[in-house]
Design a protein around this motif. Structure first.
Motif, PDB file in Angstrom:
ATOM      1  N   ASP A  45      49.953  23.630  -9.973  1.00 52.14           N
ATOM      2  CA  ASP A  45      49.512  22.253 -10.162  1.00 52.14           C
ATOM      3  C   ASP A  45      48.686  21.818  -8.951  1.00 52.14           C
ATOM      4  OD1 ASP A  45      50.838  21.797 -12.653  1.00 52.14           O
ATOM      5  OD2 ASP A  45      52.727  21.586 -11.553  1.00 52.14           O
ATOM      6  N   PHE A  46      49.091  22.315  -7.770  1.00 53.76           N
ATOM      7  CA  PHE A  46      48.408  21.979  -6.521  1.00 53.76           C
ATOM      8  C   PHE A  46      48.281  23.211  -5.639  1.00 53.76           C
ATOM      9  CE2 PHE A  46      51.346  18.371  -7.428  1.00 53.76           C
ATOM     10  CZ  PHE A  46      50.410  17.517  -7.962  1.00 53.76           C
ATOM     11  N   LYS A  47      47.180  23.260  -4.883  1.00 54.44           N
ATOM     12  CA  LYS A  47      47.023  24.274  -3.837  1.00 54.44           C
ATOM     13  C   LYS A  47      47.252  23.554  -2.516  1.00 54.44           C
ATOM     14  CE  LYS A  47      43.886  27.209  -6.379  1.00 54.44           C
ATOM     15  NZ  LYS A  47      42.557  27.831  -6.439  1.00 54.44           N
ATOM     16  N   VAL A  48      48.140  24.102  -1.700  1.00 58.81           N
ATOM     17  CA  VAL A  48      48.589  23.438  -0.480  1.00 58.81           C
ATOM     18  C   VAL A  48      48.388  24.354   0.715  1.00 58.81           C
ATOM     19  CG1 VAL A  48      50.649  22.575   0.689  1.00 58.81           C
ATOM     20  CG2 VAL A  48      50.274  22.026  -1.695  1.00 58.81           C
ATOM     21  N   GLN A  49      47.928  23.772   1.808  1.00 55.18           N
ATOM     22  CA  GLN A  49      47.801  24.503   3.066  1.00 55.18           C
ATOM     23  C   GLN A  49      48.832  23.951   4.043  1.00 55.18           C
ATOM     24  OE1 GLN A  49      43.963  24.165   4.955  1.00 55.18           O
ATOM     25  NE2 GLN A  49      44.423  25.694   6.499  1.00 55.18           N
ATOM     26  N   ILE A  50      49.576  24.846   4.694  1.00 51.40           N
ATOM     27  CA  ILE A  50      50.566  24.447   5.688  1.00 51.40           C
ATOM     28  C   ILE A  50      49.852  24.289   7.028  1.00 51.40           C
ATOM     29  CG2 ILE A  50      52.766  25.018   6.778  1.00 51.40           C
ATOM     30  CD1 ILE A  50      52.881  24.672   3.698  1.00 51.40           C
ATOM     31  N   VAL A  51      50.005  23.148   7.674  1.00 51.68           N
ATOM     32  CA  VAL A  51      49.346  22.867   8.946  1.00 51.68           C
ATOM     33  C   VAL A  51      50.357  22.344   9.961  1.00 51.68           C
ATOM     34  CG1 VAL A  51      47.092  22.406   7.887  1.00 51.68           C
ATOM     35  CG2 VAL A  51      48.700  20.520   8.228  1.00 51.68           C
ATOM     36  N   ASP A  52      49.960  22.349  11.227  1.00 51.51           N
ATOM     37  CA  ASP A  52      50.801  21.805  12.291  1.00 51.51           C
ATOM     38  C   ASP A  52      50.373  20.398  12.698  1.00 51.51           C
ATOM     39  OD1 ASP A  52      52.489  24.023  12.543  1.00 51.51           O
ATOM     40  OD2 ASP A  52      51.027  25.054  13.817  1.00 51.51           O
ATOM     41  N   PHE A  81      56.813  20.240 -10.356  1.00 51.08           N
ATOM     42  CA  PHE A  81      55.435  20.679 -10.154  1.00 51.08           C
ATOM     43  C   PHE A  81      55.438  22.051  -9.488  1.00 51.08           C
ATOM     44  CE2 PHE A  81      56.683  17.871  -6.715  1.00 51.08           C
ATOM     45  CZ  PHE A  81      56.312  18.535  -5.563  1.00 51.08           C
ATOM     46  N   LYS A  82      54.287  22.748  -9.605  1.00 47.99           N
ATOM     47  CA  LYS A  82      54.135  24.092  -9.044  1.00 47.99           C
ATOM     48  C   LYS A  82      53.104  24.054  -7.931  1.00 47.99           C
ATOM     49  CE  LYS A  82      55.157  26.261 -13.461  1.00 47.99           C
ATOM     50  NZ  LYS A  82      54.622  27.095 -14.543  1.00 47.99           N
ATOM     51  N   VAL A  83      53.382  24.798  -6.861  1.00 46.17           N
ATOM     52  CA  VAL A  83      52.532  24.807  -5.675  1.00 46.17           C
ATOM     53  C   VAL A  83      52.157  26.236  -5.316  1.00 46.17           C
ATOM     54  CG1 VAL A  83      52.552  24.373  -3.180  1.00 46.17           C
ATOM     55  CG2 VAL A  83      53.436  22.660  -4.736  1.00 46.17           C
ATOM     56  N   GLN A  84      50.897  26.418  -4.956  1.00 46.37           N
ATOM     57  CA  GLN A  84      50.432  27.695  -4.418  1.00 46.37           C
ATOM     58  C   GLN A  84      50.036  27.454  -2.964  1.00 46.37           C
ATOM     59  OE1 GLN A  84      46.984  29.358  -6.355  1.00 46.37           O
ATOM     60  NE2 GLN A  84      47.040  31.214  -5.138  1.00 46.37           N
TER      61      GLN A  84
END
Length: 104
Positions: A45-52, A81-84
């Motif tokens: 559902d969403f593309k997510v980037q992990i940040v600091d 929801f689903k996250v990549q």
């Protein structure tokens, strides 16, 4: 030459290459960003980037009752929801926190 630069800039802005903005009501594209989440490698559902730093959303991983903004409970079935997780071109950026989840 100036027109070329403006055209290239508008191309970047209109194609959505920049991370989106999470709404103040803790939604993105009409979905509330709290609840049960399933991490997937395709069809998210969403593309997510992990940040600091400079996240769009602060996320706290919880084991039960993920009802408040930014509280995510990882599940393997029946997600809200689903996250990549991606390293570039995310829909929005998140930072994992131990306290005070939500929209910064």
């Amino acid at each position: 030459m100036k027109q070329v630069y403006l055209m290239i800039l508008s191309l970047f802005v209109t194609t959505g290459l920049f991370a989106g903005e999470v709404g103040s009501d803790c939604t993105f594209k009409g979905k509330k960003l709290a609840g049960k989440v399933q991490f997937v490698t395709s069809f998210p559902d969403f593309k997510v980037q992990i940040v600091d730093s400079f996240p769009d959303l602060k996320v706290k991983k919880v084991t039960s009752f993920p009802s408040d903004c930014g509280q995510w409970q990882e599940v393997n079935s029946f997600p809200d929801f689903k996250v990549q997780i991606v390293t570039s071109f995310p829909d929005f950026k998140v930072k994992y926190v131990d306290s005070f989840p939500g929209v910064p």
